[in-house]
Enzyme design. Structure first.
Site, short mmCIF file in Angstrom:
data_model
loop_
_atom_site.label_atom_id
_atom_site.label_comp_id
_atom_site.label_asym_id
_atom_site.label_seq_id
_atom_site.Cartn_x
_atom_site.Cartn_y
_atom_site.Cartn_z
N HIS A 104 0.75 -0.76 -0.19
CA HIS A 104 -0.10 -0.33 0.01
C HIS A 104 0.72 1.67 -0.07
CE1 HIS A 104 -3.31 2.68 1.35
NE2 HIS A 104 -2.12 3.23 1.99
N GLU A 105 1.63 1.27 1.03
CA GLU A 105 2.28 2.39 1.34
C GLU A 105 3.45 2.61 -0.47
OE1 GLU A 105 2.54 4.64 2.91
OE2 GLU A 105 1.11 3.43 4.38
N HIS A 108 2.02 4.33 -2.88
CA HIS A 108 1.37 5.75 -3.29
C HIS A 108 3.37 6.44 -3.33
CE1 HIS A 108 -1.66 6.49 -0.32
NE2 HIS A 108 -1.21 6.20 0.63
N HIS A 112 2.74 8.41 -7.07
CA HIS A 112 3.77 10.00 -7.11
C HIS A 112 4.78 9.89 -8.32
CE1 HIS A 112 7.25 12.22 -4.67
NE2 HIS A 112 7.32 13.14 -6.06
#
Length: 238
Positions: A104-105, A108, A112
């Protein structure tokens, strides 16, 4: 939304209590789910760090570092220094929960890298929201006191305006979080070497869904707080 701002003090107070109860239930459920899936060993034997590094590499991202940070549930992606920050329970763990959170991280980080519009908007608003959050710490209570004693709504209006920005930020965060989870789950589903069974994938999906619900409740809580303070402002003549 403006119609909601005209509800009575009592209704606004009841709304805040209801959201607080829902938040308690969701937080409790999420922590239990995370604990449960943290005890489910990943059949591939990969750690959260391993999963994160593989997802970054599979998405052609080589300028993001995966590091361990202190704390519990402190996992986040920092776009400023391009780091995926994982708590020790995720960084070192070889569980379904660790794999889900790590992916999940990294979702991100992929956002980006691909200039995902909602993440770009959220990042742009961060400095403004930081100022708004600081303003709400003193303008709301001081504003209510001034309104009560002097009938001057100016300071409270500033506080409500700042709180509206914070609330907007909370709702902008939702598509960012849901999209990161969708990217993570899609990648995990297409990588048998990471999650080797359908059951593991469903467990990861469940863990991330409850994590997303904490953001939904946080946004609703921000909205309820906005409605509560706005009720003082818009009902001042009653």
């Amino acid at each position: 939304m403006m119609h909601l701002l005209f509800i009575s003090y009592n209704s606004a107070w009841i709304l805040m209590i209801a959201i607080a109860l829902i938040n308690f239930v969701v937080q409790w459920r999420f922590k239990n789910k995370f604990k449960h899936y943290s005890e489910m060993p990943l059949l591939s034997g990969l750690s959260g760090k391993d999963v994160a590094e593989r997802m970054l590499r599979d998405n052609g991202i080589y300028d993001v570092k995966v590091i361990s940070v202190e704390g519990q549930l402190t996992d986040h992606y920092n776009p400023e220094d391009k780091t995926v920050n994982l708590s020790p329970d995720v960084y070192h763990s070889r569980s379904v929960a660790a794999a889900a959170v790590a992916a999940h991280e990294c979702g991100h980080a992929v956002q980006h890298a691909k200039a995902y519009s909602w993440l770009t908007l959220r990042s742009t608003l961060v400095p403004v929201v930081n100022v708004a959050s600081t303003l709400t710490q003193w303008t709301l209570m001081v504003g209510i006191m001034l309104l009560f004693f002097t009938h001057n709504p100016f300071v409270l209006a500033i506080g409500v305006g700042a709180l509206a920005l914070v609330t907007l930020f909370s709702f902008i965060t939702l598509p960012v979080e849901f999209d990161a989870s969708n990217r993570a789950l899609a990648w995990l589903n297409n990588n048998y070497a990471i999650m080797q069974t359908h059951e593991e994938h469903e467990q990861a999906k469940d863990a991330l869904w409850w994590a997303a619900m904490t953001y939904v409740v946080a946004a609703l809580s921000a909205l309820a707080t906005l409605v509560y303070y706005a009720s003082f402002l818009f009902n001042r003549r009653n």
